[in-house]
Scaffold this motif. Structure first.
Motif, PDB file in Angstrom:
ATOM      1  N   THR A   4       9.692   1.515   2.095  1.00  0.00           N
ATOM      2  CA  THR A   4       8.305   1.484   2.544  1.00  0.00           C
ATOM      3  C   THR A   4       8.006   0.147   3.203  1.00  0.00           C
ATOM      4  O   THR A   4       8.275  -0.900   2.639  1.00  0.00           O
ATOM      5  CB  THR A   4       7.359   1.680   1.346  1.00  0.00           C
ATOM      6  OG1 THR A   4       7.668   2.903   0.720  1.00  0.00           O
ATOM      7  CG2 THR A   4       5.921   1.701   1.808  1.00  0.00           C
ATOM      8  N   HIS A   7       2.252  -2.923   3.609  1.00  0.00           N
ATOM      9  CA  HIS A   7       1.033  -2.137   3.715  1.00  0.00           C
ATOM     10  C   HIS A   7       0.268  -2.453   4.987  1.00  0.00           C
ATOM     11  O   HIS A   7      -0.322  -1.567   5.607  1.00  0.00           O
ATOM     12  CB  HIS A   7       0.140  -2.411   2.496  1.00  0.00           C
ATOM     13  CG  HIS A   7       0.596  -1.722   1.254  1.00  0.00           C
ATOM     14  ND1 HIS A   7       0.573  -2.309   0.010  1.00  0.00           N
ATOM     15  CD2 HIS A   7       1.104  -0.476   1.057  1.00  0.00           C
ATOM     16  CE1 HIS A   7       1.031  -1.468  -0.898  1.00  0.00           C
ATOM     17  NE2 HIS A   7       1.364  -0.355  -0.288  1.00  0.00           N
ATOM     18  N   ALA A 128      -2.533   8.318   2.158  1.00  0.00           N
ATOM     19  CA  ALA A 128      -1.572   7.594   1.323  1.00  0.00           C
ATOM     20  C   ALA A 128      -1.789   6.088   1.429  1.00  0.00           C
ATOM     21  O   ALA A 128      -1.711   5.364   0.429  1.00  0.00           O
ATOM     22  CB  ALA A 128      -0.148   7.961   1.738  1.00  0.00           C
ATOM     23  N   ARG A 131      -4.947   5.209  -0.603  1.00  0.00           N
ATOM     24  CA  ARG A 131      -4.684   5.168  -2.046  1.00  0.00           C
ATOM     25  C   ARG A 131      -3.856   3.950  -2.426  1.00  0.00           C
ATOM     26  O   ARG A 131      -4.074   3.337  -3.467  1.00  0.00           O
ATOM     27  CB  ARG A 131      -3.965   6.449  -2.477  1.00  0.00           C
ATOM     28  CG  ARG A 131      -4.864   7.679  -2.500  1.00  0.00           C
ATOM     29  CD  ARG A 131      -4.097   8.911  -2.930  1.00  0.00           C
ATOM     30  NE  ARG A 131      -3.502   8.754  -4.261  1.00  0.00           N
ATOM     31  CZ  ARG A 131      -4.172   8.919  -5.392  1.00  0.00           C
ATOM     32  NH1 ARG A 131      -5.460   9.239  -5.372  1.00  0.00           N
ATOM     33  NH2 ARG A 131      -3.575   8.759  -6.558  1.00  0.00           N
ATOM     34  N   SER A 132      -2.896   3.587  -1.596  1.00  0.00           N
ATOM     35  CA  SER A 132      -2.031   2.455  -1.912  1.00  0.00           C
ATOM     36  C   SER A 132      -2.795   1.136  -1.919  1.00  0.00           C
ATOM     37  O   SER A 132      -2.542   0.260  -2.744  1.00  0.00           O
ATOM     38  CB  SER A 132      -0.877   2.379  -0.907  1.00  0.00           C
ATOM     39  OG  SER A 132      -0.045   3.503  -1.014  1.00  0.00           O
ATOM     40  N   SER A 189       5.297   5.344   6.826  1.00  0.00           N
ATOM     41  CA  SER A 189       5.868   5.345   5.477  1.00  0.00           C
ATOM     42  C   SER A 189       7.262   5.944   5.424  1.00  0.00           C
ATOM     43  O   SER A 189       8.058   5.594   4.563  1.00  0.00           O
ATOM     44  CB  SER A 189       4.950   6.137   4.550  1.00  0.00           C
ATOM     45  OG  SER A 189       4.909   7.492   4.946  1.00  0.00           O
ATOM     46  N   HIS A 197       4.527  12.035  -3.239  1.00  0.00           N
ATOM     47  CA  HIS A 197       3.751  10.965  -3.862  1.00  0.00           C
ATOM     48  C   HIS A 197       3.644  11.152  -5.360  1.00  0.00           C
ATOM     49  O   HIS A 197       3.417  10.219  -6.100  1.00  0.00           O
ATOM     50  CB  HIS A 197       2.325  10.945  -3.284  1.00  0.00           C
ATOM     51  CG  HIS A 197       2.254  10.276  -1.957  1.00  0.00           C
ATOM     52  ND1 HIS A 197       2.482   8.943  -1.777  1.00  0.00           N
ATOM     53  CD2 HIS A 197       1.971  10.778  -0.724  1.00  0.00           C
ATOM     54  CE1 HIS A 197       2.321   8.616  -0.502  1.00  0.00           C
ATOM     55  NE2 HIS A 197       2.023   9.726   0.160  1.00  0.00           N
ATOM     56  N   ARG A 404      -5.954   2.095  -6.214  1.00  0.00           N
ATOM     57  CA  ARG A 404      -4.728   1.442  -5.774  1.00  0.00           C
ATOM     58  C   ARG A 404      -3.523   1.985  -6.504  1.00  0.00           C
ATOM     59  O   ARG A 404      -3.553   2.204  -7.705  1.00  0.00           O
ATOM     60  CB  ARG A 404      -4.830  -0.074  -5.992  1.00  0.00           C
ATOM     61  CG  ARG A 404      -3.631  -0.827  -5.445  1.00  0.00           C
ATOM     62  CD  ARG A 404      -3.758  -2.335  -5.701  1.00  0.00           C
ATOM     63  NE  ARG A 404      -2.599  -3.022  -5.202  1.00  0.00           N
ATOM     64  CZ  ARG A 404      -2.468  -3.464  -3.977  1.00  0.00           C
ATOM     65  NH1 ARG A 404      -3.429  -3.263  -3.102  1.00  0.00           N
ATOM     66  NH2 ARG A 404      -1.384  -4.097  -3.590  1.00  0.00           N
ATOM     67  N   VAL A 405      -2.456   2.231  -5.748  1.00  0.00           N
ATOM     68  CA  VAL A 405      -1.190   2.682  -6.315  1.00  0.00           C
ATOM     69  C   VAL A 405      -0.187   1.541  -6.181  1.00  0.00           C
ATOM     70  O   VAL A 405       0.182   1.151  -5.075  1.00  0.00           O
ATOM     71  CB  VAL A 405      -0.653   3.932  -5.584  1.00  0.00           C
ATOM     72  CG1 VAL A 405       0.685   4.345  -6.147  1.00  0.00           C
ATOM     73  CG2 VAL A 405      -1.658   5.074  -5.699  1.00  0.00           C
ATOM     74  N   ASP A 406       0.216   0.983  -7.271  1.00  0.00           N
ATOM     75  CA  ASP A 406       1.142  -0.167  -7.241  1.00  0.00           C
ATOM     76  C   ASP A 406       2.591   0.290  -7.270  1.00  0.00           C
ATOM     77  O   ASP A 406       2.887   1.350  -7.775  1.00  0.00           O
ATOM     78  CB  ASP A 406       0.871  -1.101  -8.408  1.00  0.00           C
ATOM     79  CG  ASP A 406      -0.515  -1.726  -8.319  1.00  0.00           C
ATOM     80  OD1 ASP A 406      -0.895  -2.128  -7.205  1.00  0.00           O
ATOM     81  OD2 ASP A 406      -1.218  -1.785  -9.353  1.00  0.00           O
TER      82      ASP A 406
END
Length: 406
Positions: A4, A7, A128, A131-132, A189, A197, A404-406
């Motif tokens: 990935t 961001h 995505a 959310r990230s 991504s 996901h 947030r998605v860590d």
């Protein structure tokens, strides 16, 4: 799966892809009056031409999940942008050199197919990113689509004013889309199907369709879809008919009509830029209802406009009213903690189907009753949509902002 990217680079690439799709779409819309002249079309014939675009686009919506499942985000969007640019260039050649309505319809089927598949995939990847990062970004992403439509509308108006042929206008824009597409897809991504996901196994379009039918057991998701469909209907009809209505019914020149469309998309852009922070302050419901009321007032003013200033003002209010429905619907759908990607895809189907079916319907009505009178239907649908918006934007038990998605 490829590593990935950062961001920031990922987000910026999505911004760029939204821009390119908006640029391509507005280039076609801004020159639609010229295409009509080249092909010697009546108002009803324009509706049939737009119906070909809708058929291809709805087909793209149906196949987008399977394409995403088999190709992944990066390859799927890259091929979509390549075919989108090529189809636009060929459309100009078929229109200008061959004067073939059948040929133009065939190309528009392809154009609509690749446009809608690309659009669904960039929204899935955009959700995505949202959310990230844990931020409300989809309205801003759609603002970049609007940035593209502004540039496309202004350049289209300039090309019309300078007498530049549709063929050359479409060819240049098509080449730009293909070239810039290679640049922007590098930092996507690279994800496989959206289900990846959440650790699920995606097995193609059939399984996705079984999941899609689950919407009938999810009343809230249906409300979101209907709300987005109503607001997208208002946006889609304006996209394709504002220019022609300005020329035919309000007596504008082709170049001035393109500027009316430019005012509409500029207002949509402004609404999307400032909409995210405003939503974070006062909530989805208040913002969408207020903006929807502005849009309803704009449609009525555009229909009744007694002077050129009223036409532009109506277009601006209409643009503000339609600016947040689609991205907010995506955000509300994506807020689900485990099923966001599937929900985003379903809401996209509602929105794009309505946005694409609306213009041909307006074409048939416009042929018999006039385009301005046909806009009364748009006002009625927007009014009904406002009635369900409060319940559609209520997300019980879920945060209205992406986590947030860590």
């Amino acid at each position: 799966m490829d590593p990935t990217p950062s961001h920031t680079a990922w987000r910026n690439s999505i911004f760029g892809i939204f821009f390119l799709c908006g640029f391509a779409f507005a280039t076609w819309v801004a020159r639609l009056p010229a295409v009509r002249v080249e092909l010697d079309l009546s108002t009803s014939d324009v509706g049939i031409l737009l119906f070909a675009l809708a058929i291809g686009s709805i087909g793209g919506l149906a196949f987008a999940p399977g394409i995403l499942a088999r190709m992944g985000i990066r390859r799927g969007i890259m091929l979509g942008l390549l075919f989108l640019g090529a189809a636009l260039a060929v459309l100009g050649t078929v229109t200008e050199m061959l004067g073939s309505t059948v040929g133009a319809m065939a190309i528009l089927v392809l154009y609509g197919f690749v446009f809608s598949t690309t659009d669904v995939m960039m929204n899935v990847d955009g959700a995505a990113v949202e959310r990230s990062l844990g931020k409300t970004l989809l309205p801003l992403m759609h603002a970049f689509f609007s940035f593209g439509t502004i540039i496309g509308a202004v350049l289209g108006a300039g090309a019309a004013g300078l007498g530049i042929d549709v063929m050359w206008n479409f060819a240049i824009v098509g080449i730009l889309i293909m070239g810039l597409g290679f640049y922007f897809v590098r930092n996507l991504s690279g994800l496989e199907p959206p289900a990846a996901h959440h650790g699920e196994v995606a097995v193609g379009a059939a399984t996705w369709w079984q999941r899609f039918t689950g919407i009938f057991r999810d009343g809230h998701l249906m409300l979101i879809g209907i709300m987005v469909a109503g607001l997208a209907f208002a946006e889609g009809t304006a996209n394709d008919w504002l220019t022609i209505a300005s020329v035919d019914d309000h007596g504008f020149s082709e170049a001035s009509g393109a500027l009316v469309f430019g005012a509409f998309v500029a207002a949509m852009t402004a609404g999307r830029i400032f909409g995210g922070p405003l939503i974070d302050r006062i909530g989805y419901k208040r913002v969408l209802v207020f903006m929807g009321l502005l849009g309803l007032a704009g449609i009525v003013l555009f229909i009744l406009a007694p002077a050129p200033w009223a036409v532009f003002t109506g277009a601006v209010l209409w643009g503000l009213g339609g600016s947040l429905g689609f991205p907010v619907g995506m955000s509300v759908a994506a807020a689900h903690p485990t099923d966001g990607p599937r929900r985003v895809g379903i809401v996209a189907v509602f929105g794009y189907s309505s946005m694409l079916v609306g213009p041909p319907v307006l074409g048939f009505l416009g042929e018999h009753y006039g385009v301005l009178n046909a806009f009364i239907l748009v006002a009625g649908i927007l009014f009904v949509t406002l009635l369900i918006t409060p319940k559609a934007t209520a997300v019980p038990g879920l945060s209205p902002r992406p986590q947030r998605v860590d």
